[in-house]
Motif scaffolding. Structure first.
Motif, PDB file in Angstrom:
ATOM      1  N   ARG A  85       1.352  -6.046  -3.430  1.00 50.95           N
ATOM      2  CA  ARG A  85       1.811  -7.159  -2.594  1.00 50.95           C
ATOM      3  C   ARG A  85       1.233  -7.050  -1.183  1.00 50.95           C
ATOM      4  O   ARG A  85       0.817  -8.062  -0.595  1.00 50.95           O
ATOM      5  CB  ARG A  85       3.329  -7.199  -2.540  1.00 50.95           C
ATOM      6  N   VAL A  86       1.201  -5.851  -0.644  1.00 49.80           N
ATOM      7  CA  VAL A  86       0.633  -5.655   0.693  1.00 49.80           C
ATOM      8  C   VAL A  86      -0.848  -6.027   0.697  1.00 49.80           C
ATOM      9  O   VAL A  86      -1.328  -6.719   1.597  1.00 49.80           O
ATOM     10  CB  VAL A  86       0.848  -4.205   1.187  1.00 49.80           C
ATOM     11  N   LYS A 129       9.191   4.731 -10.619  1.00 52.25           N
ATOM     12  CA  LYS A 129       9.002   4.771  -9.163  1.00 52.25           C
ATOM     13  C   LYS A 129       7.549   4.487  -8.797  1.00 52.25           C
ATOM     14  O   LYS A 129       7.273   3.786  -7.826  1.00 52.25           O
ATOM     15  CB  LYS A 129       9.425   6.123  -8.587  1.00 52.25           C
ATOM     16  N   GLU A 173       6.833   0.796  -9.145  1.00 52.07           N
ATOM     17  CA  GLU A 173       7.363   0.054  -7.992  1.00 52.07           C
ATOM     18  C   GLU A 173       6.478   0.241  -6.767  1.00 52.07           C
ATOM     19  O   GLU A 173       6.234  -0.705  -6.020  1.00 52.07           O
ATOM     20  CB  GLU A 173       8.788   0.489  -7.689  1.00 52.07           C
ATOM     21  N   ALA A 174       5.993   1.458  -6.560  1.00 50.11           N
ATOM     22  CA  ALA A 174       5.107   1.726  -5.429  1.00 50.11           C
ATOM     23  C   ALA A 174       3.791   0.964  -5.592  1.00 50.11           C
ATOM     24  O   ALA A 174       3.270   0.412  -4.616  1.00 50.11           O
ATOM     25  CB  ALA A 174       4.839   3.228  -5.299  1.00 50.11           C
ATOM     26  N   ASP A 175       3.276   0.936  -6.810  1.00 48.91           N
ATOM     27  CA  ASP A 175       2.042   0.187  -7.068  1.00 48.91           C
ATOM     28  C   ASP A 175       2.243  -1.305  -6.827  1.00 48.91           C
ATOM     29  O   ASP A 175       1.383  -1.973  -6.244  1.00 48.91           O
ATOM     30  CB  ASP A 175       1.558   0.415  -8.499  1.00 48.91           C
ATOM     31  N   ALA A 176       3.386  -1.823  -7.262  1.00 45.48           N
ATOM     32  CA  ALA A 176       3.675  -3.242  -7.060  1.00 45.48           C
ATOM     33  C   ALA A 176       3.784  -3.548  -5.567  1.00 45.48           C
ATOM     34  O   ALA A 176       3.276  -4.567  -5.092  1.00 45.48           O
ATOM     35  CB  ALA A 176       4.962  -3.625  -7.778  1.00 45.48           C
ATOM     36  N   ARG A 177       4.424  -2.664  -4.825  1.00 50.19           N
ATOM     37  CA  ARG A 177       4.551  -2.854  -3.373  1.00 50.19           C
ATOM     38  C   ARG A 177       3.178  -2.835  -2.709  1.00 50.19           C
ATOM     39  O   ARG A 177       2.868  -3.685  -1.873  1.00 50.19           O
ATOM     40  CB  ARG A 177       5.444  -1.758  -2.786  1.00 50.19           C
ATOM     41  N   GLN A 178       2.350  -1.882  -3.092  1.00 51.66           N
ATOM     42  CA  GLN A 178       0.994  -1.806  -2.534  1.00 51.66           C
ATOM     43  C   GLN A 178       0.172  -3.031  -2.918  1.00 51.66           C
ATOM     44  O   GLN A 178      -0.621  -3.528  -2.120  1.00 51.66           O
ATOM     45  CB  GLN A 178       0.278  -0.550  -3.013  1.00 51.66           C
TER      46      GLN A 178
END
Length: 74
Positions: A16-17, A6, A9-14
């Motif tokens: 991308r942002v 999890k 995934e949060a790191d990957a989302r951040q």
């Protein structure tokens, strides 16, 4: 899902942002500089655009550093 997955995934989302903020900032900054020159805006507006771009890029740098620290510590 595990806690580590999890977080990844949060790191990957951040990440991308942060990448979108960097790319968008540069596109908007270049566009604002060009438009300001075309419209003959005062220099103070150019500095305002510069400061806004620096703030966005600083934010992206901080987020990227936080991601790097989390990944390094795990």
């Amino acid at each position: 899902m595990s806690r580590g997955h999890k977080q990844e995934e949060a790191d990957a989302r951040q990440g991308r942002v942060a990448a979108l903020v960097i790319a968008g900032t540069m596109i908007l900054w270049v566009g604002a500089q060009w438009l300001g020159g075309q419209l003959g805006l005062p220099t103070r507006f150019a500095f305002l655009f510069d400061l806004a771009a620096m703030a966005a890029l600083f934010w992206a740098l901080v987020v990227t550093y936080q991601i790097w620290r989390r990944r390094r510590d795990n």
